[in-house]
Design a protein around this motif. Structure first.
Motif, PDB file in Angstrom:
ATOM      1  N   PHE A 121      21.627  30.636  -6.014  1.00 25.42           N
ATOM      2  CA  PHE A 121      23.013  31.051  -5.873  1.00 25.42           C
ATOM      3  C   PHE A 121      23.725  31.277  -7.204  1.00 25.42           C
ATOM      4  O   PHE A 121      24.630  32.105  -7.277  1.00 25.42           O
ATOM      5  CB  PHE A 121      23.792  30.014  -5.050  1.00 25.42           C
ATOM      6  N   LEU A 124      23.753  34.775  -8.610  1.00 23.38           N
ATOM      7  CA  LEU A 124      24.584  35.728  -7.878  1.00 23.38           C
ATOM      8  C   LEU A 124      26.067  35.533  -8.163  1.00 23.38           C
ATOM      9  O   LEU A 124      26.901  36.244  -7.599  1.00 23.38           O
ATOM     10  CB  LEU A 124      24.337  35.583  -6.367  1.00 23.38           C
ATOM     11  N   VAL A 126      27.855  32.798  -7.501  1.00 28.08           N
ATOM     12  CA  VAL A 126      28.525  31.955  -6.513  1.00 28.08           C
ATOM     13  C   VAL A 126      29.115  30.738  -7.210  1.00 28.08           C
ATOM     14  O   VAL A 126      28.415  30.049  -7.961  1.00 28.08           O
ATOM     15  CB  VAL A 126      27.538  31.525  -5.413  1.00 28.08           C
ATOM     16  N   TYR A 233      32.855  36.119   2.087  1.00 27.91           N
ATOM     17  CA  TYR A 233      32.073  36.183   0.849  1.00 27.91           C
ATOM     18  C   TYR A 233      30.753  35.421   0.995  1.00 27.91           C
ATOM     19  O   TYR A 233      29.689  35.909   0.590  1.00 27.91           O
ATOM     20  CB  TYR A 233      32.895  35.597  -0.300  1.00 27.91           C
ATOM     21  N   VAL A 237      26.785  36.781   0.785  1.00 28.48           N
ATOM     22  CA  VAL A 237      25.776  36.172  -0.091  1.00 28.48           C
ATOM     23  C   VAL A 237      24.531  35.811   0.709  1.00 28.48           C
ATOM     24  O   VAL A 237      23.394  36.090   0.291  1.00 28.48           O
ATOM     25  CB  VAL A 237      26.361  34.933  -0.787  1.00 28.48           C
TER      26      VAL A 237
END
Length: 296
Positions: A121, A124, A126, A233, A237
């Protein structure tokens, strides 16, 4: 028609002007450095980004800006209201800054969840706060599967969760034939998850067996879909990481798929790879159509 009393109106205007004197001339020179510094901090603060760290940056600079404005207004006896407003805004920013700092301090996870965040994560973008909602969705629980135990049985186990392997290795088979391995930080059931709609039910078409002692995290379908409904969101993801995992599994299968002649199948083109040889020859002939010369 009675004419208005202009003398009375002029006297009222003169009284108002006396109560609120008009600036006769601009002040010579600029304000002191504290005033300038306050506005610099405010400008930089309002350029802050999003997320907890962006909020922390913005509130820090706004706190410094309103503090400098409070000091500047304290030095001028004519700005009592300005001092009170600047001091109130300074207090609000301090309170928000403490709250955001506390939220950042408590966003910590167990070692295995931290490794999951770093591997899947973090790249990305996050934030830890969003990942904290993902961890809370599974109640922070980790599951253990002993060696040679099955995570899912072909045609029997219901598809009711989404899981990620954290340690160990699992073997995927269908009708007793080996398909591929599942390694740490790969989904255990991404194809099954992606094949069903939220309202649909199904069972596994493969068997997943632990080749060694495995640890994994699992999210229940209903709780995860509720999380997706609240946070679009996070839903985007998960859609990205799940489909990327499926693509990796397809490529790993593609490297192992050969026909009786030793030619490799391309699982991305099943309609072309699995047609009979006479039909395949016809399709090749159609691809080599002679080009007619242009008429003069």
């Amino acid at each position: 028609m009675e004419l208005p009393d202009f003398d009375a109106m002029n006297s009222t205007l003169e009284t108002a002007v006396a109560d609120y004197p008009v600036c006769q001339a601009w002040r010579e020179g600029a304000e002191d450095s504290v005033f300038q510094l306050a506005n610099i901090f405010l400008v930089l603060g309002f350029m802050g980004g999003s997320g907890l760290y962006g909020l922390l940056y913005m509130l820090t600079l706004l706190t410094l800006g309103f503090f400098c404005a409070t000091v500047w207004s304290w030095e001028d006896a004519c700005t009592t209201d300005g001092f009170l407003w600047n001091f109130a805004l300074f207090g609000v920013c301090v309170g928000q800054l403490v709250h955001v700092s506390y939220r950042l301090r408590i966003v910590t996870f167990d070692k295995e969840f931290q490794e999951l965040y770093n591997c899947m994560f973090k790249k990305l973008g996050v934030s830890l706060s969003h990942f904290g909602k993902v961890v809370a969705c599974c109640d922070g629980d980790l599951q253990t599967l002993e060696k040679d135990h099955c995570f899912a049985m072909e045609g029997k186990t219901a598809i009711e969760k989404l899981s990620v392997l954290l340690s160990g290795r699992m073997v995927v088979t269908v009708n007793g034939e080996f398909l591929h391995y599942i390694h740490p930080f790969q989904f255990l059931d991404s194809p099954e998850w992606d094949s069903l709609r939220p309202s649909e039910e199904g069972v596994f078409q493969v068997t997943l067996r632990a080749e060694s002692r495995c640890r994994y995290v699992a999210w229940r379908r209903k709780k995860l879909y509720l999380l997706f409904a609240k946070h679009r969101y996070i839903a985007k993801v998960f859609a990205l990481v799940v489909r990327n995992d499926i693509a990796e599994k397809l490529f790993s299968l593609n490297d192992k798929a050969f026909d009786s002649s030793g030619h490799r199948y391309d699982l991305r083109l099943p309609s072309y790879c699995h047609v009979p040889k006479p039909d395949l020859d016809k399709s090749d002939a159609l691809l080599h159509v002679p080009v007619q010369p242009a008429a003069k």
